[in-house]
Design a protein around this motif. Structure first.
Motif, PDB file in Angstrom:
ATOM      1  N   SER A  40      10.685 113.436  35.766  1.00 17.43           N
ATOM      2  CA  SER A  40      11.886 114.043  35.172  1.00 17.43           C
ATOM      3  C   SER A  40      12.350 115.313  35.875  1.00 17.43           C
ATOM      4  O   SER A  40      13.451 115.796  35.604  1.00 17.43           O
ATOM      5  CB  SER A  40      11.659 114.340  33.688  1.00 17.43           C
ATOM      6  OG  SER A  40      11.702 113.152  32.931  1.00 17.43           O
TER       7      SER A  40
ATOM      8  N   LYS B 270      15.676 114.796  37.399  1.00 12.43           N
ATOM      9  CA  LYS B 270      16.889 114.636  36.584  1.00 12.43           C
ATOM     10  C   LYS B 270      18.051 115.509  37.026  1.00 12.43           C
ATOM     11  O   LYS B 270      19.211 115.058  36.968  1.00 12.43           O
ATOM     12  CB  LYS B 270      16.566 114.880  35.113  1.00 12.43           C
ATOM     13  CG  LYS B 270      15.867 113.706  34.445  1.00 12.43           C
ATOM     14  CD  LYS B 270      15.561 113.991  32.989  1.00 12.43           C
ATOM     15  CE  LYS B 270      14.889 112.785  32.345  1.00 12.43           C
ATOM     16  NZ  LYS B 270      14.452 113.050  30.959  1.00 12.43           N
TER      17      LYS B 270
ATOM     18  N   SER C 127      15.014 116.470  29.060  1.00 13.86           N
ATOM     19  CA  SER C 127      13.928 115.644  28.525  1.00 13.86           C
ATOM     20  C   SER C 127      13.716 116.144  27.101  1.00 13.86           C
ATOM     21  O   SER C 127      12.778 116.876  26.811  1.00 13.86           O
ATOM     22  CB  SER C 127      12.656 115.804  29.359  1.00 13.86           C
ATOM     23  OG  SER C 127      12.843 115.348  30.676  1.00 13.86           O
TER      24      SER C 127
ATOM     25  N   CYS D 210      14.880 110.616  27.404  1.00  8.68           N
ATOM     26  CA  CYS D 210      15.780 110.487  28.556  1.00  8.68           C
ATOM     27  C   CYS D 210      17.165 109.965  28.180  1.00  8.68           C
ATOM     28  O   CYS D 210      17.964 109.634  29.066  1.00  8.68           O
ATOM     29  CB  CYS D 210      15.173 109.543  29.591  1.00  8.68           C
ATOM     30  SG  CYS D 210      13.585 110.087  30.255  1.00  8.68           S
TER      31      CYS D 210
ATOM     32  N   GLY E  69       8.491 117.719  34.734  1.00  3.69           N
ATOM     33  CA  GLY E  69       8.448 116.271  34.856  1.00  3.69           C
ATOM     34  C   GLY E  69       7.078 115.762  34.450  1.00  3.69           C
ATOM     35  O   GLY E  69       6.090 116.503  34.492  1.00  3.69           O
TER      36      GLY E  69
END
Length: 331
Positions: free
Chosen positions: A54, A57, A82, A137, A258
């Motif tokens: 993540s 992202k 997230s 997500c 992440g």
């Protein structure tokens, strides 16, 4: 054979102390870039490949906006989030979908319970069910769908590697990292996630984190607007009391964790850190990242101490603190 991060490539980044005894050690790698984007520190092999999970992202969000997803404010911030699935998060994601003429059924991320315990407990009491909009997500997926609607790409199959949206995302990621993608995996939410070096990830996040929303270049304007939206709406990126949100609120940084122990953080002056915990544990990643920024002169020791106090770093014994997650003194 792909050169992935190994034990031999790693250095100790944090320890877990219980009653004066070092119980666990977190090893990994990290790289720090100056405000100008030059490498000023390396710990371990920052050129080995990792999956950014993540922490990728922000790169995907920039790609979605450049593809035409017209998002602002909280909705823009949620495109890189997230989140923990609170009612506020879910409502904002539904708004993102509705504005594109879509509903929750369009989301291809798997249904999930919110990770926020209070919200989950309330849903259970009300006989609620898992939902894709509660998945952490879902904001990213809503942004992807909005990009498809804006560009005229099909919303069906928007996660497939051959879909034009994913081709556009790959192109933007390669441009931001300065690296050609050598391996594609599937993330937990079903989207492609691309192997890259920590140095490449840091380079991309530095470019995003230092961009101006007044830039004459469209990609830079998008990146600058994204970072400003996250800093103005830190609750979106994760949730109240959660590490990313706390770091943004306390320090004014741009932070994005992440899965599997990845973290990126950009200080207000543009100094940037990217790190990966080899064991996949995330409990020390936020405080290690902030400490590395302080070592580079971008934050103060007081900033780091205040952040440490706000994070859940205590080790408990019998319900009482008996130890702490500590940054390794040698980094």
């Amino acid at each position: 054979m792909l050169e992935t991060l190994t034990v031999q490539d790693s250095v100790e980044l944090a320890v877990v102390e219980r009653s004066g005894f070092v119980e666990s050690r977190h090893a990994g790698a990290a790289v720090v870039l100056s405000s100008e984007g030059e490498v000023v520190a390396r710990l371990g092999n920052a050129d080995a490949l990792i999956l950014p999970r993540s922490s990728m992202k922000p790169l995907q969000a920039v790609a979605c906006i450049t593809a035409g997803a017209a998002l602002e404010g909280e909705h823009l911030a949620l495109s890189t989030a997230s989140h923990i699935g609170t009612d506020r998060h879910a409502a904002a994601v539904r708004e993102m979908l509705t504005a594109g003429g879509l509903n929750e059924d369009a989301l291809a991320c798997p249904p999930a319970w919110p990770s926020d315990q209070a919200t989950r407990d309330e849903m259970v009491r009300e006989h609620g069910q898992q939902a894709s909009v509660r998945m952490n997500c879902s904001g990213k997926h809503a942004a992807m769908l909005r990009a498809c609607i804006a560009t005229g790409w099909p919303t069906e199959g928007y996660l497939e590697e051959g879909h034009p949206l994913q081709a556009h995302i790959r192109e933007v990621i390669e441009r931001l990292t300065g690296e050609k993608i050598s391996h594609t995996s599937i993330d937990g939410c079903g989207t492609p996630v691309y192997a890259m070096t920590l140095t490449g990830l840091a380079r991309a996040i530095h470019r995003i984190g230092t961009a101006s929303d007044r830039s004459p270049f469209a990609l830079h304007r998008v990146a600058g607007s994204l970072v400003r939206a996250v800093r103005e709406h830190p609750w979106t990126i994760e949730g109240p009391g959660r590490p990313d949100t706390v770091a943004i609120e306390k320090l004014g940084v741009f932070a994005k964790g992440g899965a599997e122990g990845v973290m990126v953080m950009v200080a207000p002056n543009g100094t940037t850190v990217a790190l990966k915990m080899l064991d996949g544990g995330a409990r020390a990643s936020t405080i290690v990242a902030a400490t590395l920024l302080a070592r580079a002169g971008a934050l103060t020791d007081r900033d780091v101490a205040d952040l440490a106090d706000a994070l859940s770093l205590d080790v408990l014994g019998g319900g009482q603190p008996v130890g702490r997650v500590l940054v390794s003194p040698g980094i």
